[in-house]
Write a protein that holds these residues in place. Structure first.
Motif, PDB file in Angstrom:
ATOM      1  N   MET A 190      -5.010   3.292   7.731  1.00 50.80           N
ATOM      2  CA  MET A 190      -5.279   2.803   6.372  1.00 50.80           C
ATOM      3  C   MET A 190      -4.213   3.296   5.394  1.00 50.80           C
ATOM      4  O   MET A 190      -3.626   2.508   4.627  1.00 50.80           O
ATOM      5  CB  MET A 190      -6.681   3.310   5.936  1.00 50.80           C
ATOM      6  CG  MET A 190      -7.164   2.724   4.613  1.00 50.80           C
ATOM      7  SD  MET A 190      -7.315   0.925   4.689  1.00 50.80           S
ATOM      8  CE  MET A 190      -7.491   0.551   2.968  1.00 50.80           C
ATOM      9  N   ARG A 191      -3.953   4.670   5.514  1.00 55.17           N
ATOM     10  CA  ARG A 191      -2.934   5.218   4.616  1.00 55.17           C
ATOM     11  C   ARG A 191      -1.587   4.576   4.892  1.00 55.17           C
ATOM     12  O   ARG A 191      -0.837   4.225   3.971  1.00 55.17           O
ATOM     13  CB  ARG A 191      -2.856   6.729   4.829  1.00 55.17           C
ATOM     14  CG  ARG A 191      -2.118   7.464   3.717  1.00 55.17           C
ATOM     15  CD  ARG A 191      -2.265   8.961   3.874  1.00 55.17           C
ATOM     16  NE  ARG A 191      -3.623   9.408   3.687  1.00 55.17           N
ATOM     17  CZ  ARG A 191      -4.107  10.556   4.168  1.00 55.17           C
ATOM     18  NH1 ARG A 191      -3.355  11.355   4.904  1.00 55.17           N
ATOM     19  NH2 ARG A 191      -5.347  10.901   3.945  1.00 55.17           N
ATOM     20  N   GLN A 192      -1.338   4.334   6.178  1.00 60.07           N
ATOM     21  CA  GLN A 192      -0.093   3.675   6.611  1.00 60.07           C
ATOM     22  C   GLN A 192       0.001   2.289   5.968  1.00 60.07           C
ATOM     23  O   GLN A 192       1.039   1.906   5.414  1.00 60.07           O
ATOM     24  CB  GLN A 192      -0.122   3.554   8.140  1.00 60.07           C
ATOM     25  CG  GLN A 192       1.052   2.800   8.752  1.00 60.07           C
ATOM     26  CD  GLN A 192       2.309   3.670   8.752  1.00 60.07           C
ATOM     27  OE1 GLN A 192       2.203   4.909   8.874  1.00 60.07           O
ATOM     28  NE2 GLN A 192       3.471   3.071   8.583  1.00 60.07           N
ATOM     29  N   PHE A 193      -1.141   1.553   5.987  1.00 55.46           N
ATOM     30  CA  PHE A 193      -1.171   0.187   5.463  1.00 55.46           C
ATOM     31  C   PHE A 193      -0.870   0.191   3.957  1.00 55.46           C
ATOM     32  O   PHE A 193      -0.062  -0.607   3.454  1.00 55.46           O
ATOM     33  CB  PHE A 193      -2.549  -0.432   5.729  1.00 55.46           C
ATOM     34  CG  PHE A 193      -2.756  -1.764   5.048  1.00 55.46           C
ATOM     35  CD1 PHE A 193      -2.169  -2.914   5.563  1.00 55.46           C
ATOM     36  CD2 PHE A 193      -3.528  -1.863   3.885  1.00 55.46           C
ATOM     37  CE1 PHE A 193      -2.359  -4.120   4.939  1.00 55.46           C
ATOM     38  CE2 PHE A 193      -3.696  -3.075   3.263  1.00 55.46           C
ATOM     39  CZ  PHE A 193      -3.115  -4.211   3.796  1.00 55.46           C
ATOM     40  N   LEU A 194      -1.524   1.149   3.235  1.00 53.42           N
ATOM     41  CA  LEU A 194      -1.315   1.211   1.786  1.00 53.42           C
ATOM     42  C   LEU A 194       0.135   1.512   1.452  1.00 53.42           C
ATOM     43  O   LEU A 194       0.716   0.919   0.544  1.00 53.42           O
ATOM     44  CB  LEU A 194      -2.233   2.277   1.161  1.00 53.42           C
ATOM     45  CG  LEU A 194      -3.663   1.828   0.869  1.00 53.42           C
ATOM     46  CD1 LEU A 194      -4.461   2.993   0.285  1.00 53.42           C
ATOM     47  CD2 LEU A 194      -3.694   0.648  -0.085  1.00 53.42           C
ATOM     48  N   ARG A 195       0.715   2.450   2.232  1.00 55.57           N
ATOM     49  CA  ARG A 195       2.091   2.835   1.942  1.00 55.57           C
ATOM     50  C   ARG A 195       3.027   1.658   2.196  1.00 55.57           C
ATOM     51  O   ARG A 195       3.929   1.380   1.424  1.00 55.57           O
ATOM     52  CB  ARG A 195       2.472   4.046   2.804  1.00 55.57           C
ATOM     53  CG  ARG A 195       3.784   4.686   2.370  1.00 55.57           C
ATOM     54  CD  ARG A 195       3.987   6.067   2.980  1.00 55.57           C
ATOM     55  NE  ARG A 195       4.039   6.003   4.431  1.00 55.57           N
ATOM     56  CZ  ARG A 195       3.261   6.728   5.235  1.00 55.57           C
ATOM     57  NH1 ARG A 195       2.386   7.580   4.726  1.00 55.57           N
ATOM     58  NH2 ARG A 195       3.344   6.621   6.541  1.00 55.57           N
ATOM     59  N   ASP A 196       2.763   0.917   3.286  1.00 59.34           N
ATOM     60  CA  ASP A 196       3.664  -0.172   3.657  1.00 59.34           C
ATOM     61  C   ASP A 196       3.562  -1.359   2.711  1.00 59.34           C
ATOM     62  O   ASP A 196       4.550  -2.041   2.439  1.00 59.34           O
ATOM     63  CB  ASP A 196       3.360  -0.653   5.080  1.00 59.34           C
ATOM     64  CG  ASP A 196       3.857   0.361   6.098  1.00 59.34           C
ATOM     65  OD1 ASP A 196       4.534   1.315   5.671  1.00 59.34           O
ATOM     66  OD2 ASP A 196       3.522   0.193   7.285  1.00 59.34           O
ATOM     67  N   SER A 197       2.343  -1.624   2.180  1.00 58.97           N
ATOM     68  CA  SER A 197       2.211  -2.823   1.345  1.00 58.97           C
ATOM     69  C   SER A 197       2.100  -2.489  -0.134  1.00 58.97           C
ATOM     70  O   SER A 197       1.738  -3.346  -0.952  1.00 58.97           O
ATOM     71  CB  SER A 197       0.996  -3.639   1.795  1.00 58.97           C
ATOM     72  OG  SER A 197      -0.109  -2.784   1.924  1.00 58.97           O
ATOM     73  N   GLY A 198       2.425  -1.274  -0.517  1.00 59.73           N
ATOM     74  CA  GLY A 198       2.365  -0.870  -1.927  1.00 59.73           C
ATOM     75  C   GLY A 198       3.196  -1.777  -2.820  1.00 59.73           C
ATOM     76  O   GLY A 198       2.789  -2.137  -3.935  1.00 59.73           O
ATOM     77  N   HIS A 199       4.350  -2.209  -2.318  1.00 59.18           N
ATOM     78  CA  HIS A 199       5.226  -3.052  -3.129  1.00 59.18           C
ATOM     79  C   HIS A 199       4.602  -4.427  -3.374  1.00 59.18           C
ATOM     80  O   HIS A 199       5.083  -5.184  -4.207  1.00 59.18           O
ATOM     81  CB  HIS A 199       6.590  -3.171  -2.453  1.00 59.18           C
ATOM     82  CG  HIS A 199       6.580  -3.975  -1.186  1.00 59.18           C
ATOM     83  ND1 HIS A 199       5.970  -3.538  -0.028  1.00 59.18           N
ATOM     84  CD2 HIS A 199       7.085  -5.211  -0.914  1.00 59.18           C
ATOM     85  CE1 HIS A 199       6.115  -4.467   0.900  1.00 59.18           C
ATOM     86  NE2 HIS A 199       6.786  -5.497   0.393  1.00 59.18           N
ATOM     87  N   LEU A 200       3.575  -4.792  -2.583  1.00 56.59           N
ATOM     88  CA  LEU A 200       2.894  -6.073  -2.814  1.00 56.59           C
ATOM     89  C   LEU A 200       1.676  -5.884  -3.722  1.00 56.59           C
ATOM     90  O   LEU A 200       1.384  -6.724  -4.576  1.00 56.59           O
ATOM     91  CB  LEU A 200       2.432  -6.677  -1.490  1.00 56.59           C
ATOM     92  CG  LEU A 200       3.527  -7.139  -0.536  1.00 56.59           C
ATOM     93  CD1 LEU A 200       2.919  -7.612   0.762  1.00 56.59           C
ATOM     94  CD2 LEU A 200       4.356  -8.243  -1.178  1.00 56.59           C
ATOM     95  N   ILE A 201       0.997  -4.744  -3.533  1.00 57.01           N
ATOM     96  CA  ILE A 201      -0.242  -4.517  -4.279  1.00 57.01           C
ATOM     97  C   ILE A 201       0.045  -4.323  -5.769  1.00 57.01           C
ATOM     98  O   ILE A 201      -0.630  -4.899  -6.627  1.00 57.01           O
ATOM     99  CB  ILE A 201      -1.017  -3.311  -3.703  1.00 57.01           C
ATOM    100  CG1 ILE A 201      -1.555  -3.683  -2.308  1.00 57.01           C
ATOM    101  CG2 ILE A 201      -2.180  -2.916  -4.606  1.00 57.01           C
ATOM    102  CD1 ILE A 201      -2.126  -2.532  -1.551  1.00 57.01           C
ATOM    103  N   ARG A 202       1.080  -3.549  -6.070  1.00 57.98           N
ATOM    104  CA  ARG A 202       1.367  -3.271  -7.495  1.00 57.98           C
ATOM    105  C   ARG A 202       1.622  -4.554  -8.304  1.00 57.98           C
ATOM    106  O   ARG A 202       0.973  -4.785  -9.322  1.00 57.98           O
ATOM    107  CB  ARG A 202       2.540  -2.290  -7.601  1.00 57.98           C
ATOM    108  CG  ARG A 202       2.090  -0.843  -7.474  1.00 57.98           C
ATOM    109  CD  ARG A 202       3.204   0.139  -7.841  1.00 57.98           C
ATOM    110  NE  ARG A 202       4.345   0.034  -6.933  1.00 57.98           N
ATOM    111  CZ  ARG A 202       4.459   0.707  -5.781  1.00 57.98           C
ATOM    112  NH1 ARG A 202       3.499   1.536  -5.408  1.00 57.98           N
ATOM    113  NH2 ARG A 202       5.516   0.563  -5.027  1.00 57.98           N
ATOM    114  N   PRO A 203       2.544  -5.435  -7.861  1.00 56.04           N
ATOM    115  CA  PRO A 203       2.702  -6.684  -8.646  1.00 56.04           C
ATOM    116  C   PRO A 203       1.438  -7.531  -8.665  1.00 56.04           C
ATOM    117  O   PRO A 203       1.164  -8.214  -9.643  1.00 56.04           O
ATOM    118  CB  PRO A 203       3.848  -7.418  -7.950  1.00 56.04           C
ATOM    119  CG  PRO A 203       4.092  -6.707  -6.684  1.00 56.04           C
ATOM    120  CD  PRO A 203       3.530  -5.336  -6.770  1.00 56.04           C
TER     121      PRO A 203
END
Lengths: 251, 154
Positions: free
Chosen positions: B1-14
């Motif tokens: 889960m933490r891995q997923f958040l770190r990897d897709s952070g650049h998508l979640i923020r926008p």
């Protein structure tokens, strides 16, 4: 407890009957009482102008100006005097049209008995397919449910598209509010049971406010018994100002 | 889960910014567009009421004859029967609809110009309409020296 299919249908049927009785009761008791107030959907306003009765006195222009506080030099209605020379080649005939100050003070007397001459009062035609309404980008001008073309001053941006779109030249930009302005067919009067200021003050009855949706209105007999025309019928605007005895030279 | 958040952070923020922007847009839109907008068409139906609320300057024929019985009778008997009072006397709503009409006494019409506007001879006027060349007709005398305006027949 077991519920059989029969029980289910019986219960469902009772519920259905109860619901429909409830709905009918609500319709009977909850329906708004018929009000005496103005019902826009019951009217469809227009005007009939009898060219052969117009004497060019300018009473309509003055009345409109007073009633609607039209700024000086601008006109919601005006009168034109046509002088048509029928003697020469028909294709060369260009009628001489004048309208000094919109005819607000009448016309200087003409003695040209050799010409065909007559007066043509003009105003917004309150078209049912009005080009000015179609071009408004913000919904500031619209056709009311009773067929009057109006401008919402709170929405108008003053972009002037509608002024260019009107084939009859009936709109102007109000110099103080900078919004489009035009004939409202005296909406504040006709919705109170009065006639328009121009019709009220026409001394010869050349102008007549009509309601096409009122079966008792004289308009139906007038439309049946006379040859009536609208201005620029080829523009397909479905204008609602009809002219009786209109000459072909009028533009 | 933490891995997923770190990897897709650049998508979640926008995506969060986009959603917040959309939320603000919708809030502003609801605040500015009146509830009834579009009820009859692409406009604000409240405009109809605003335009209806404008005041009237011409009170209308029926108001005048309520009080001015004598003039109404004279007029009804003559050629001016279908000429409304205010066509000559001007807008009189301030007089007719006032609590005390006598406080808003209308001025007398300007006869020199009033009659001429309708009755001066003009080739464009309908042939059956009574017209005169005023200079020849009265020699400068005002019309109401001979004609009674409510019933102008001599």
């Amino acid at each position: 407890m077991d519920i059989t299919r029969r029980d289910l249908f019986a219960a469902g049927g009772k519920l259905l009957i109860l619901a429909s009785v409830g709905a009918t009761l609500e319709q009977i008791t909850g329906a708004a009482p018929p009000s005496e107030a103005y019902q826009a959907a019951e009217h469809w306003w227009g005007m009939i102008i009898d060219i052969d009765k117009c004497i060019g006195c300018g009473n309509c222009v003055r009345a409109c100006s007073n009633e609607n506080k039209v700024p000086k030099g601008y006109f919601r209605t005006w009168v034109e005097r046509y002088e048509v020379n029928e003697g020469t080649h028909p294709e060369e005939v260009q009628p001489h049209v004048e309208s000094p100050e919109g005819g607000i003070n009448g016309f200087p007397p003409s003695t040209r008995e050799d010409l065909k001459s007559f007066f043509v009062p003009k105003l917004c035609n309150h078209c049912a397919e009005s080009p000015c309404v179609q071009v408004c980008p913000v919904g500031a001008t619209f056709i009311s449910p009773d067929g009057v073309v109006l401008v919402d001053q709170n929405y108008c941006l003053g972009c002037r598209y509608c002024i260019q779109a009107c084939p009859y030249g009936c709109r102007y930009l109000h110099p103080e509010t900078n919004t489009a302005d035009k004939c409202t067919l005296c909406y504040h009067r006709i919705t109170k049971g009065l006639t328009t200021a121009c019709c009220e003050n026409c001394p010869t009855g050349a102008r007549l406010l009509v309601d096409f949706k009122n079966p008792k209105d004289p308009v139906h007999e007038l439309l049946r018994a006379n040859k009536l025309q609208v201005l620029k019928p080829y523009m397909a605007t479905r204008a609602k100002v009809f002219y009786k005895d209109l000459d072909g030279s009028v533009r | 889960m933490r891995q997923f958040l770190r990897d897709s952070g650049h998508l979640i923020r926008p995506a969060v910014i986009l959603l917040a922007g959309l939320g603000i847009f919708l809030a502003v839109r609801t605040a500015f567009i009146p509830k009834a907008f579009g009820e009859y068409g692409h406009y604000d139906p409240a405009a109809l009421e605003r335009i209806r609320a404008r005041s009237v300057s011409y009170a209308g024929q029926d108001q005048c004859v309520l009080c001015h019985d004598e003039q109404a009778k004279a007029r009804a008997a003559g050629k001016h029967a279908h000429v409304a009072c205010e066509a000559c006397h001007g807008p009189q709503a301030s007089h007719a609809l006032a609590d005390d009409p006598s406080a808003h006494k209308p001025p007398l019409p300007d006869v020199a110009n009033l009659c001429r506007r309708c009755h001066e001879k003009d080739a464009a006027k309908p042939k059956g309409f009574p017209q005169v060349v005023t200079a020849e007709h009265s020699g400068g005398a005002l019309c109401n020296t001979c004609h009674q305006p409510h019933n102008p027949h001599l």
